[in-house]
Enzyme design. Sequence first.
Site, PDB file in Angstrom:
ATOM      1  CB  THR A 184      -1.143  -0.207   1.251  1.00 20.15           C
ATOM      2  OG1 THR A 184      -0.101   0.278   2.040  1.00 20.15           O
ATOM      3  CG2 THR A 184      -1.140  -1.082   1.367  1.00 20.15           C
ATOM      4  CD  GLU A 329      -4.895  -2.531   1.002  1.00 16.36           C
ATOM      5  OE1 GLU A 329      -4.652  -1.771   2.140  1.00 16.36           O
ATOM      6  OE2 GLU A 329      -5.758  -2.120   0.250  1.00 16.36           O
ATOM      7  CE  LYS A 438     -16.175  11.304  10.614  1.00 19.82           C
ATOM      8  NZ  LYS A 438     -15.872  10.889  11.698  1.00 19.82           N
ATOM      9  CD1 TRP A 443     -19.454  12.701   8.439  1.00 19.38           C
ATOM     10  CD2 TRP A 443     -19.850  10.554   7.780  1.00 19.38           C
ATOM     11  NE1 TRP A 443     -19.535  11.618   9.379  1.00 19.38           N
ATOM     12  CE2 TRP A 443     -19.158  10.225   8.952  1.00 19.38           C
ATOM     13  CE3 TRP A 443     -20.274  10.141   6.550  1.00 19.38           C
ATOM     14  CZ2 TRP A 443     -18.852   9.167   9.188  1.00 19.38           C
ATOM     15  CZ3 TRP A 443     -19.747   8.455   7.243  1.00 19.38           C
ATOM     16  CH2 TRP A 443     -18.936   8.584   7.694  1.00 19.38           C
TER      17      TRP A 443
END
Length: 543
Positions: A184, A329, A438, A443
């Site tokens: 990653t 992933e 936020k 959100w």
Amino acid sequence: MLGLMQSGQLTVDTFLDHAATWQPTREVVSRDAAGLVTRSDYAGVRDIAKQVSAALARAGIRQGDRVATMGWNSHRHLAAWYGATNMGAVLHTLNPRLFLEQIVYIANHAGDRILLADPNCADLVAQLLPQAPSIERVIFLCDAASMPATDYAATAFDDWIAGEPAEYAWGGFDENLACGLCYTSGTTGNPKGVLYSHRSNYLHTMLTLQADALALSARDTVLLVVPMYHANAWGVVYSAPAVGAKLVLPGPRMDGESICDLIEAEGVTYSAAVPTVWQGLLQYLRTSGRRIDSLQRVTIGGSAVPEALVRAFRDEFGVEVTQGWGMTETSPLATLSTPSAEVAAMDDDAQVAHKIKQGRLMCGLKFKLTDDDGNPLPHDGETFGHLKIKGPTIVSSYFGGEGGEILDGEGYFDTGDVATIDGRGYMQITDRAKDVVKSGGEWISSIEIENIAVGHPSVAIAAVIGVAHPKWDERPILLCQLNPGEEATGDDLLAFLEGKIAKWWMPDDVVFVDEIPLGATGKIDKKLIRQRMEGYVLAVTVD
């Protein structure tokens, strides 16, 4: 009762063997950093790959040993990839655009034994070697005439495999054997290794070849722009040979003119890359007046695709854009924005509204949305939640046990993305969990604002981050990098956004910057943006 069918291991040697046997003269074209084009075919690449396997075995490489590559997309890199995986070694792709400290960490964590690198990575290799003692040998992916001058021992790829037999026996091992290792990007903490199996890569290939996925065929000419070191090369190193498509490997030159030259010269019908590459190509096409008439469709992933980009390629050049979503992933592709029957029956504007979503899940995978406490959320297209996914092409744990247990009680992996899923099954990423703004407990999607902002004719790249606010905790600000020679004001951008987003989503400030930084895989680097904006204070008046 068991079925009465033949059994066989699902290993990736199948793909190149199939191409070399049944499409032996189908071309594999690659271009190096100097612009030199080399032509081979699948039979030739297989012969070289088998020589690689033999050379690795002679060097003492055994099943499970890690063989690293550090380079651009080329026929030698492709042969090295298959040569390592097909003899049971683990092919580990190192990203040369990472910081040296990250490359050192990754090479040591992986325990790489042999490094096959592009010649223009010679200086980087020189810095790596003293800090990566597990690397026993360096091979440069070139012929003797192109060898870089180094003060460390290295061998030209062509010399290294010279004299090795092209009859090395591939496969014959368990399909669950480790096949590839990709790390990653390490935007938070150290990079983590994702260890693919032969089985997972084989199944991923079958999934991506569906008509509602990449839909590759033997009639396609595939330009693999996405780097082979990025997220398993999106699996195209397997899917293109699996169907015998002509494969074009562009090397390190990713500017608009260079990409256009290859599309035109090779008759490219399909390509895949991150949005920044296609934005650069679009800008070049518009300024040069050139065409890309052979190109029929592209898959764009890595970050959200702006609506303006989808429309421009469709309306100006007749190219169909499909958005893909996934991550290291997930092997990496998991969803694509190909139209369902219902969406295909809609008008153009409605179809585009679905194309800018990350799309529908490929068969064999499952996902869900949850709140912060892990409770399931509805798929109503409006409710934001943590996106979690499971399936045979999804990571179960990180290499070396890094990160501990990463699956929830139902076996789902938390992607780190915040998303919505609508009633038609279309998923849309609204943010990374760490990037979501936020404000007042609600959100705000930075990605949606960014995608609209880059539709402004003066804006090249846009980024939204949250900054502290005394009343609302956080408020969004919009950063813009303008196209060369263009001008715009903050009021221009806010007026452009008006009516396209909720009023309470409207950025509290617009900041113009000379450059919006991109990470090693072409994504906007918001971590670096926040560092650069440290000390910025939003001018506010609180009632």
